[in-house]
Design a protein around this motif. Sequence first.
Motif, PDB file in Angstrom:
ATOM      1  N   GLY A 112     116.574-114.221  38.333  1.00  0.00           N
ATOM      2  CA  GLY A 112     117.578-113.200  38.070  1.00  0.00           C
ATOM      3  C   GLY A 112     117.939-113.044  36.610  1.00  0.00           C
ATOM      4  O   GLY A 112     118.815-112.240  36.280  1.00  0.00           O
ATOM      5  N   SER A 113     117.290-113.778  35.712  1.00  0.00           N
ATOM      6  CA  SER A 113     117.618-113.726  34.284  1.00  0.00           C
ATOM      7  C   SER A 113     116.841-112.607  33.594  1.00  0.00           C
ATOM      8  O   SER A 113     115.840-112.105  34.105  1.00  0.00           O
ATOM      9  CB  SER A 113     117.307-115.063  33.619  1.00  0.00           C
ATOM     10  N   ASP A 114     117.313-112.253  32.419  1.00  0.00           N
ATOM     11  CA  ASP A 114     116.626-111.250  31.602  1.00  0.00           C
ATOM     12  C   ASP A 114     115.312-111.836  31.085  1.00  0.00           C
ATOM     13  O   ASP A 114     115.321-112.848  30.376  1.00  0.00           O
ATOM     14  CB  ASP A 114     117.530-110.843  30.442  1.00  0.00           C
ATOM     15  N   PRO A 115     114.173-111.221  31.405  1.00  0.00           N
ATOM     16  CA  PRO A 115     112.881-111.803  30.999  1.00  0.00           C
ATOM     17  C   PRO A 115     112.484-111.487  29.567  1.00  0.00           C
ATOM     18  O   PRO A 115     111.398-111.888  29.133  1.00  0.00           O
ATOM     19  CB  PRO A 115     111.899-111.167  31.989  1.00  0.00           C
ATOM     20  N   SER A 116     113.315-110.788  28.803  1.00  0.00           N
ATOM     21  CA  SER A 116     112.908-110.340  27.462  1.00  0.00           C
ATOM     22  C   SER A 116     112.631-111.516  26.532  1.00  0.00           C
ATOM     23  O   SER A 116     111.638-111.516  25.792  1.00  0.00           O
ATOM     24  CB  SER A 116     113.990-109.433  26.873  1.00  0.00           C
ATOM     25  N   ASN A 117     113.509-112.530  26.540  1.00  0.00           N
ATOM     26  CA  ASN A 117     113.313-113.663  25.636  1.00  0.00           C
ATOM     27  C   ASN A 117     112.044-114.432  25.971  1.00  0.00           C
ATOM     28  O   ASN A 117     111.289-114.835  25.075  1.00  0.00           O
ATOM     29  CB  ASN A 117     114.528-114.590  25.711  1.00  0.00           C
ATOM     30  N   PHE A 118     111.803-114.647  27.263  1.00  0.00           N
ATOM     31  CA  PHE A 118     110.584-115.363  27.645  1.00  0.00           C
ATOM     32  C   PHE A 118     109.341-114.534  27.342  1.00  0.00           C
ATOM     33  O   PHE A 118     108.320-115.064  26.911  1.00  0.00           O
ATOM     34  CB  PHE A 118     110.635-115.711  29.129  1.00  0.00           C
ATOM     35  N   TYR A 119     109.420-113.230  27.539  1.00  0.00           N
ATOM     36  CA  TYR A 119     108.279-112.365  27.250  1.00  0.00           C
ATOM     37  C   TYR A 119     107.962-112.353  25.752  1.00  0.00           C
ATOM     38  O   TYR A 119     106.803-112.265  25.356  1.00  0.00           O
ATOM     39  CB  TYR A 119     108.562-110.945  27.739  1.00  0.00           C
ATOM     40  N   ILE A 121     108.089-114.816  23.828  1.00  0.00           N
ATOM     41  CA  ILE A 121     107.373-116.046  23.512  1.00  0.00           C
ATOM     42  C   ILE A 121     105.942-115.995  24.034  1.00  0.00           C
ATOM     43  O   ILE A 121     104.988-116.331  23.328  1.00  0.00           O
ATOM     44  CB  ILE A 121     108.104-117.260  24.109  1.00  0.00           C
ATOM     45  N   VAL A 122     105.785-115.565  25.286  1.00  0.00           N
ATOM     46  CA  VAL A 122     104.469-115.592  25.933  1.00  0.00           C
ATOM     47  C   VAL A 122     103.648-114.358  25.583  1.00  0.00           C
ATOM     48  O   VAL A 122     102.491-114.450  25.178  1.00  0.00           O
ATOM     49  CB  VAL A 122     104.635-115.734  27.458  1.00  0.00           C
ATOM     50  N   ILE A 133      93.596-112.000  32.342  1.00  0.00           N
ATOM     51  CA  ILE A 133      94.884-111.989  31.649  1.00  0.00           C
ATOM     52  C   ILE A 133      94.981-110.737  30.787  1.00  0.00           C
ATOM     53  O   ILE A 133      94.030-110.366  30.097  1.00  0.00           O
ATOM     54  CB  ILE A 133      95.055-113.239  30.767  1.00  0.00           C
ATOM     55  N   THR A 134      96.143-110.088  30.820  1.00  0.00           N
ATOM     56  CA  THR A 134      96.414-108.943  29.951  1.00  0.00           C
ATOM     57  C   THR A 134      97.653-109.238  29.119  1.00  0.00           C
ATOM     58  O   THR A 134      98.655-109.736  29.635  1.00  0.00           O
ATOM     59  CB  THR A 134      96.629-107.662  30.775  1.00  0.00           C
ATOM     60  N   TRP A 135      97.573-108.938  27.826  1.00  0.00           N
ATOM     61  CA  TRP A 135      98.685-109.148  26.894  1.00  0.00           C
ATOM     62  C   TRP A 135      99.360-107.825  26.558  1.00  0.00           C
ATOM     63  O   TRP A 135      98.787-106.739  26.779  1.00  0.00           O
ATOM     64  CB  TRP A 135      98.189-109.803  25.617  1.00  0.00           C
ATOM     65  N   GLY A 136     100.540-107.936  26.006  1.00  0.00           N
ATOM     66  CA  GLY A 136     101.315-106.748  25.666  1.00  0.00           C
ATOM     67  C   GLY A 136     100.708-105.931  24.542  1.00  0.00           C
ATOM     68  O   GLY A 136     100.987-104.732  24.430  1.00  0.00           O
ATOM     69  N   ASP A 137      99.889-106.536  23.691  1.00  0.00           N
ATOM     70  CA  ASP A 137      99.275-105.801  22.587  1.00  0.00           C
ATOM     71  C   ASP A 137      97.987-105.087  22.989  1.00  0.00           C
ATOM     72  O   ASP A 137      97.279-104.552  22.126  1.00  0.00           O
ATOM     73  CB  ASP A 137      98.993-106.742  21.412  1.00  0.00           C
ATOM     74  N   THR A 282     102.463-125.871  32.694  1.00  0.00           N
ATOM     75  CA  THR A 282     102.618-127.155  32.004  1.00  0.00           C
ATOM     76  C   THR A 282     103.111-126.964  30.572  1.00  0.00           C
ATOM     77  O   THR A 282     103.649-127.892  29.975  1.00  0.00           O
ATOM     78  CB  THR A 282     101.287-127.908  31.983  1.00  0.00           C
ATOM     79  N   ILE A 283     102.934-125.748  30.023  1.00  0.00           N
ATOM     80  CA  ILE A 283     103.359-125.478  28.642  1.00  0.00           C
ATOM     81  C   ILE A 283     104.758-124.885  28.610  1.00  0.00           C
ATOM     82  O   ILE A 283     105.615-125.287  27.813  1.00  0.00           O
ATOM     83  CB  ILE A 283     102.371-124.514  27.967  1.00  0.00           C
ATOM     84  N   TYR A 284     105.018-123.941  29.508  1.00  0.00           N
ATOM     85  CA  TYR A 284     106.259-123.155  29.438  1.00  0.00           C
ATOM     86  C   TYR A 284     107.328-123.616  30.422  1.00  0.00           C
ATOM     87  O   TYR A 284     108.424-123.043  30.418  1.00  0.00           O
ATOM     88  CB  TYR A 284     105.954-121.685  29.694  1.00  0.00           C
ATOM     89  N   THR A 285     107.051-124.608  31.251  1.00  0.00           N
ATOM     90  CA  THR A 285     108.057-125.093  32.181  1.00  0.00           C
ATOM     91  C   THR A 285     108.749-126.306  31.589  1.00  0.00           C
ATOM     92  O   THR A 285     108.093-127.278  31.205  1.00  0.00           O
ATOM     93  CB  THR A 285     107.414-125.468  33.529  1.00  0.00           C
ATOM     94  N   GLY A 286     110.061-126.246  31.521  1.00  0.00           N
ATOM     95  CA  GLY A 286     110.829-127.366  30.976  1.00  0.00           C
ATOM     96  C   GLY A 286     111.200-128.348  32.041  1.00  0.00           C
ATOM     97  O   GLY A 286     111.026-128.105  33.249  1.00  0.00           O
TER      98      GLY A 286
END
Length: 288
Positions: A112-119, A121-122, A133-137, A282-286
């Motif tokens: 339910g959080s805003d995904p902008s900050n995580f996006y 980063i990734v 995989i597709t990237w935003g660029d 394994t990289i992005y999960t705290g």
Amino acid sequence: MAKINYKIPSSLDRSFLDHEISLSGGGWQVKPIPVKVLLFWVVSIFAMFWTLSTTFLKNADWWMLLLIGIWWLVATTLLGSYSKTKEMKLSSIPALLSYIAPSARRVVTRKGSDPSNFYSIVGIDGIDESGFITWGDGSVGQAYLTVGAASVLVFDQDRISILNRVDAYYRKVDTTAEYIWVTTKEPQRIYRQQANLELRNRRLATRDPDLFELMEEQHAILRDYVGNSFTSIHQYVIIKADNLEALRRAHSVLRAETDESSLMVKQLTMLDGADCKEMLSTIYTGPR
């Protein structure tokens, strides 16, 4: 021929201010200093004398002026020094200011959080079932699990052969593709042991409850103990290309390298969507 020593190459956007000047004379010699560091010192010292002599600080006591001067010189030395990547530490001040706020150092990834900050980063738009995989660029990619040949225990001749092979490989790859190597420390992969245990279960000639209980205990040990307590190093490579055609060419080159020689990559396994997400987790999960 493999090199003995390696260094960080000079940046392509190197300007006149990045040129280094060797200061020596009178029997003493110091390390070469970039032009922009010298200019930073000159501007900082002039600013210090102007601040202490023309502003309201000129009416302060001498000991306060001495403390301010010492602090100014220490700050100039710190901010004007070079990092290992040959960048002035002054350039890291904007990044430091942006991370002072506690909210900037913590990214919430709840559904339910805003995904902008995580996006930010990734930068990944999506991963389909095949692992594409597709990237935003607009770039596309594919992830692979690799098994290499390098080790601290290899002989010198083998080490030279591996370095030569890797050097030759990167000389022939297309510049439209980027190779992102990811090294993680993950739990032991036990699916082969579990498959072998299941095969033994199916081949049992005597369907005895005690044997079933023993095999269930072995399965629990593999799943709960070996699969969670023991970790090993895993290495992945993500090929990120400008377009689909460039990705296909990079895939063909990497696959051909694996088939021709085991010096660089001994084994290459393409990851599907679920495996790719598990690798990224394994990289992005705290820690929870």
